[in-house]
Design an enzyme around this catalytic site. Structure first.
Site, PDB file in Angstrom:
ATOM      1  CE  LYS A   1     -11.559  -3.887   6.501  1.00 21.85           C
ATOM      2  NZ  LYS A   1     -10.530  -2.934   6.072  1.00 21.85           N
TER       3      LYS A   1
HETATM    4  C1  E4P Z   1      -9.223  -3.472   3.088  1.00 27.00           C
HETATM    5  O1  E4P Z   1     -10.315  -3.304   3.538  1.00 27.00           O
HETATM    6  C2  E4P Z   1      -8.005  -2.744   3.496  1.00 27.00           C
HETATM    7  O2  E4P Z   1      -8.351  -1.488   4.008  1.00 27.00           O
HETATM    8  C3  E4P Z   1      -7.059  -2.460   2.376  1.00 27.00           C
HETATM    9  O3  E4P Z   1      -7.521  -2.830   1.129  1.00 27.00           O
HETATM   10  C4  E4P Z   1      -5.624  -2.613   2.712  1.00 27.00           C
HETATM   11  O4  E4P Z   1      -4.846  -2.481   1.584  1.00 27.00           O
HETATM   12  P1  E4P Z   1      -3.331  -1.971   1.551  1.00 27.00           P
HETATM   13  O5  E4P Z   1      -2.502  -3.158   1.254  1.00 27.00           O
HETATM   14  O6  E4P Z   1      -3.318  -0.993   0.410  1.00 27.00           O
HETATM   15  O7  E4P Z   1      -3.036  -1.330   2.865  1.00 27.00           O
END
Ligand code: E4P
Length: 215
Positions: A83
């Site tokens: 990522k």
């Molecule tokens: C995506 O890969 C992220 O980990 C995630 O969906 C973040 O979402 P949040 O807004 O619930 O922190």
């Protein structure tokens, strides 16, 4: 549509994996921090449970440092996806890693223009955050629709991971738009699973079945 779970919690991953519907896992630094354990060891454990793409995020700011970090993470397991944040340095790192054959999930995408750049840099996945976009008065699902329009017009290999999902309607809307993947928190997965009318129906059938004379 593929379903990923958005957590680094091994118990939750094991439970959802046992349902037979899980295709992958996404983590992020905040989710990792909640588990209070060694990052790389945790990623290795997740890879033992789920045989699919497992996203692990780099924390460096410079592209060259991101690449060094990414190579180390990619060495944990063949299913690790790196990522990388949507920045200029992130784009450079995405191009370098993709050229090396290391899959990248470009994260923190909030516009169709960012999505287009990530596709051009060779990202295998892009993660538009719908819930966080809704939170600032924007329309997260409209963003997904715009990105899907772009992907439908060209032959990028990039898959869209609808991220920051807050409720089951985000998931069904993503599916109706043809998004490739939804990464879903555990509590939302449970909400998708449960329905009060199913519970009432089961109870009624059980009660009526009890009245059927048995041999
Ligand atoms: C995506 O890969 C992220 O980990 C995630 O969906 C973040 O979402 P949040 O807004 O619930 O922190």
């Amino acid at each position: 549509m593929k379903i990923f779970i958005d957590t680094a919690n091994l118990e939750k991953i094991r439970e959802v994996n046992s349902w037979g519907i899980l295709d992958g896992v996404t983590t992020n630094p905040s989710l990792i921090a909640k588990e209070n354990t060694d990052f790389e060891a945790l990623v290795g454990e997740i890879c033992k449970i789920v045989n699919g793409p497992i996203s692990a995020e780099v924390m460096s700011v410079k592209a060259s440092d991101m690449v060094v970090e990414a190579r180390k993470l990619a060495a944990i397991n063949k299913n690790v996806v790196i990522k990388v944040p949507m920045t200029e340095e992130g784009l450079k790192a995405t191009k370098m890693l993709s050229d090396e054959g290391i899959p990248v999930n470009m994260t923190l995408v909030f516009s169709a223009a960012q999505a287009l750049l990530a596709c051009k840099a060779g990202a295998k996945y892009i993660s538009p955050f719908v819930g966080r976009f809704d939170d600032v008065g924007e329309d997260g699902m409209r963003l997904i629709s715009e990105i899907m329009d772009i992907l439908d017009s060209y032959d990028f290999d990039t898959e869209v991971i609808v991220a920051s999902i807050r409720h089951p309607i985000h998931v069904t809307q993503a599916a109706r738009m043809g998004a490739h993947i939804a990464t879903i928190p555990y509590d939302v997965l449970k909400k998708m699973f449960n329905h009060p009318l199913t519970d009432i129906g089961i109870k009624r059938f059980q009660d009526d079945w009890a009245k059927v004379p048995k041999k």
